[in-house]
Design an enzyme around this catalytic site. Structure first.
Site, mmCIF file in Angstrom:
data_model
loop_
_atom_site.group_PDB
_atom_site.id
_atom_site.type_symbol
_atom_site.label_atom_id
_atom_site.label_comp_id
_atom_site.label_asym_id
_atom_site.label_seq_id
_atom_site.Cartn_x
_atom_site.Cartn_y
_atom_site.Cartn_z
ATOM 1 N N SER A 1 -15.459 -3.859 -11.183
ATOM 2 C CA SER A 1 -16.499 -2.939 -10.712
ATOM 3 C C SER A 1 -17.724 -2.977 -11.606
ATOM 4 C CB SER A 1 -15.925 -1.520 -10.725
ATOM 5 O OG SER A 1 -16.944 -0.566 -10.558
ATOM 6 N N ASP B 1 0.849 -1.191 0.000
ATOM 7 C CA ASP B 1 0.000 0.000 0.000
ATOM 8 C C ASP B 1 0.886 1.242 0.000
ATOM 9 O OD1 ASP B 1 -2.100 1.999 0.792
ATOM 10 O OD2 ASP B 1 -3.283 0.169 0.997
ATOM 11 N N TYR C 1 -12.163 5.327 -15.400
ATOM 12 C CA TYR C 1 -12.098 4.297 -14.358
ATOM 13 C C TYR C 1 -12.800 3.012 -14.826
ATOM 14 C CZ TYR C 1 -13.315 1.907 -9.981
ATOM 15 O OH TYR C 1 -13.495 0.957 -9.010
HETATM 16 C C1 UD1 Z 1 -20.274 3.569 -7.358
HETATM 17 C C2 UD1 Z 1 -18.816 3.492 -6.978
HETATM 18 C C3 UD1 Z 1 -17.968 3.677 -8.188
HETATM 19 C C4 UD1 Z 1 -18.360 2.662 -9.228
HETATM 20 C C5 UD1 Z 1 -19.850 2.673 -9.496
HETATM 21 C C6 UD1 Z 1 -20.198 1.470 -10.324
HETATM 22 C C7 UD1 Z 1 -18.614 4.297 -4.728
HETATM 23 C C8 UD1 Z 1 -18.153 5.411 -3.890
HETATM 24 N N1 UD1 Z 1 -18.513 4.536 -6.043
HETATM 25 O O1 UD1 Z 1 -20.583 4.831 -7.904
HETATM 26 O O2 UD1 Z 1 -16.612 3.469 -7.849
HETATM 27 O O3 UD1 Z 1 -17.713 2.989 -10.407
HETATM 28 O O4 UD1 Z 1 -20.570 2.559 -8.283
HETATM 29 O O5 UD1 Z 1 -21.534 1.427 -10.643
HETATM 30 O O6 UD1 Z 1 -19.010 3.236 -4.280
HETATM 31 N N2 UD1 Z 1 -25.532 10.660 -3.987
HETATM 32 C C9 UD1 Z 1 -26.329 11.572 -3.339
HETATM 33 N N3 UD1 Z 1 -25.756 12.377 -2.387
HETATM 34 C C10 UD1 Z 1 -24.422 12.291 -2.050
HETATM 35 C C11 UD1 Z 1 -23.618 11.335 -2.706
HETATM 36 C C12 UD1 Z 1 -24.207 10.541 -3.682
HETATM 37 O O7 UD1 Z 1 -27.522 11.676 -3.608
HETATM 38 O O8 UD1 Z 1 -23.969 13.035 -1.162
HETATM 39 C C13 UD1 Z 1 -26.149 9.795 -5.018
HETATM 40 C C14 UD1 Z 1 -25.421 9.863 -6.351
HETATM 41 O O9 UD1 Z 1 -25.898 10.888 -7.165
HETATM 42 C C15 UD1 Z 1 -25.750 8.480 -6.919
HETATM 43 C C16 UD1 Z 1 -25.867 7.596 -5.681
HETATM 44 O O10 UD1 Z 1 -26.026 8.454 -4.581
HETATM 45 O O11 UD1 Z 1 -26.981 8.499 -7.591
HETATM 46 C C17 UD1 Z 1 -24.652 6.715 -5.452
HETATM 47 O O12 UD1 Z 1 -23.502 7.519 -5.487
HETATM 48 P P1 UD1 Z 1 -22.057 6.969 -5.067
HETATM 49 O O13 UD1 Z 1 -22.101 6.410 -3.697
HETATM 50 O O14 UD1 Z 1 -21.074 8.038 -5.338
HETATM 51 O O15 UD1 Z 1 -21.815 5.706 -6.000
HETATM 52 P P2 UD1 Z 1 -21.982 5.471 -7.577
HETATM 53 O O16 UD1 Z 1 -22.066 6.730 -8.322
HETATM 54 O O17 UD1 Z 1 -23.071 4.472 -7.737
#
Ligand code: UD1
Length: 326
Positions: free
Chosen positions: A121, A38, A145
């Protein structure tokens, strides 16, 4: 149902100080010699138990990688620049870490004849055509990514086909659990932080978009299965098969934390995937793997900072245990 235990092996976990990697190290340590590679760019030293051998450095540094892989039996390749945003900002840098370094790792594994379990992923699917998403769905990544993970995913298959290397690829859906942190850590840790601080919980868009949230302890169990399965050269979705709307998640988090935070809506994230849900039948059939932690249970444990394994056996936070506890 138990899986063959991994014992008396020399195991390398790249990214072993990170979110998923460090939980994997915890599960492997009692019975194996475990090395952690790491660079601590996002991983943390305190997540690595003293019994693990730490090799500090970049997975892209050939000398460091050579040292880490010397005489190794098994590699869990978790190291990556996991931020989608960072990959959009600097595709070349994430390409180096996520793909070039991974290819070097596969080459070295070939020389060592070591099995490699690869972290892929759901990002490789892009906007899914159909739900739930099967492993044979179309793949149209929407970020560098996603492209890097797709190429790695395919290289792992090809190394099994061409060179008889034992590779197994796991396509993680939305992983959550203890030790997930940082600015790109995912919606669950963001919502929990906001709810705990009594700040507004920020839902991007109308909150009707859905995700398949899988607890890190289940992801660890999937990795352990992948380490011993006879079905090599294949890729498996790692999710629960359930989907949760982001607005519902915000409400559940607020309840679990017993917070009075308001839930507010912001602009939707550009290019956001609307719905994501894993078809988990291939992993069930071939890996004998099924996620066990229900979202609300996982959220409660996270909010209360309690260990799932301590409260119930069936969650398998550490690893599957055989009846004699091994
Ligand atoms: C996730 C993975 C990403 C991967 C993808 C594959 C994480 C952090 N990211 O992205 O590495 O490429 O799945 O499908 O696990 N949201 C909110 N408020 C916030 C943050 C997020 O509403 O404060 C919403 C986002 O708009 C999204 C959802 O929550 O619709 C999930 O967001 P996030 O946790 O960032 O993950 P993914 O975008 O699904």
């Amino acid at each position: 149902m138990g899986s063959p235990a991994i014992r008396d092996s020399t195991v390398l976990v790249t990214g072993g100080a990170g979110f998923v990697g460090s939980h994997l190290v915890d599960a492997l340590l009692p019975h194996n010699e475990v090395r952690v590679l790491d660079d601590f760019s996002s991983g943390r030293r305190e997540y690595v138990p003293d019994d693990a051998t730490v090799i500090e450095g970049d997975v892209g540094d050939e000398d460091v990688l050579a040292r880490a892989m010397d005489d190794v039996d098994l590699v869990f390749h978790q190291a990556a620049i996991v931020s989608v945003t960072e990959s959009v900002d600097d595709p070349q840098r994430s390409h180096e870490t996520n793909l070039e370094a991974s290819l070097e790792l596969l080459e070295r594994a070939r020389r060592e004849d070591a099995r490699v379990v690869v972290a892929s992923s759901a990002a490789i699917y892009g906007h899914p055509d159909e739900l739930p998403v099967t492993e044979s769905a179309s793949m149209d990544p929407t970020s560098p990514y996603g492209i890097q993970k797709l190429a790695l995913d395919q290289y792992a298959r090809l190394y099994a086909d061409l060179y008889d290397l034992a590779t197994v690829t796991l396509r993680y859906f939305n992983v959550y659990g203890p030790r997930q942190q940082g600015p790109y850590s995912g919606v669950i840790s963001m919502f929990l932080d906001q709810a705990r601080a009594g700040e507004p919980i920020t839902v991007e868009g109308d909150g009707s978009q859905t995700r398949d949230f899988v607890h890190v302890s289940d992801v660890v169990r999937a990795n352990l299965r992948a380490a011993t399965t006879e079905t090599v050269g294949r890729a498996y979705n790692v999710g629960t098969g359930e989907r949760t709307a982001i607005r519902t998640l915000a409400e559940t988090v607020r309840n679990v934390v017993d917070s009075s935070s308001p839930i507010v809506h912001r602009d939707p994230r550009p290019g956001d995937v609307r719905h994501s849900r894993a078809d988990v039948s291939k992993a069930r059939r071939e890996l004998d793997f099924e996620a066990r932690v229900r979202l609300e249970t996982g959220l409660r444990a996270l909010a209360n900072e309690t260990e799932l394994a301590a409260s119930t056996d069936s969650t398998g936070l550490v690893a599957d245990r055989t009846p004699d506890g091994s």
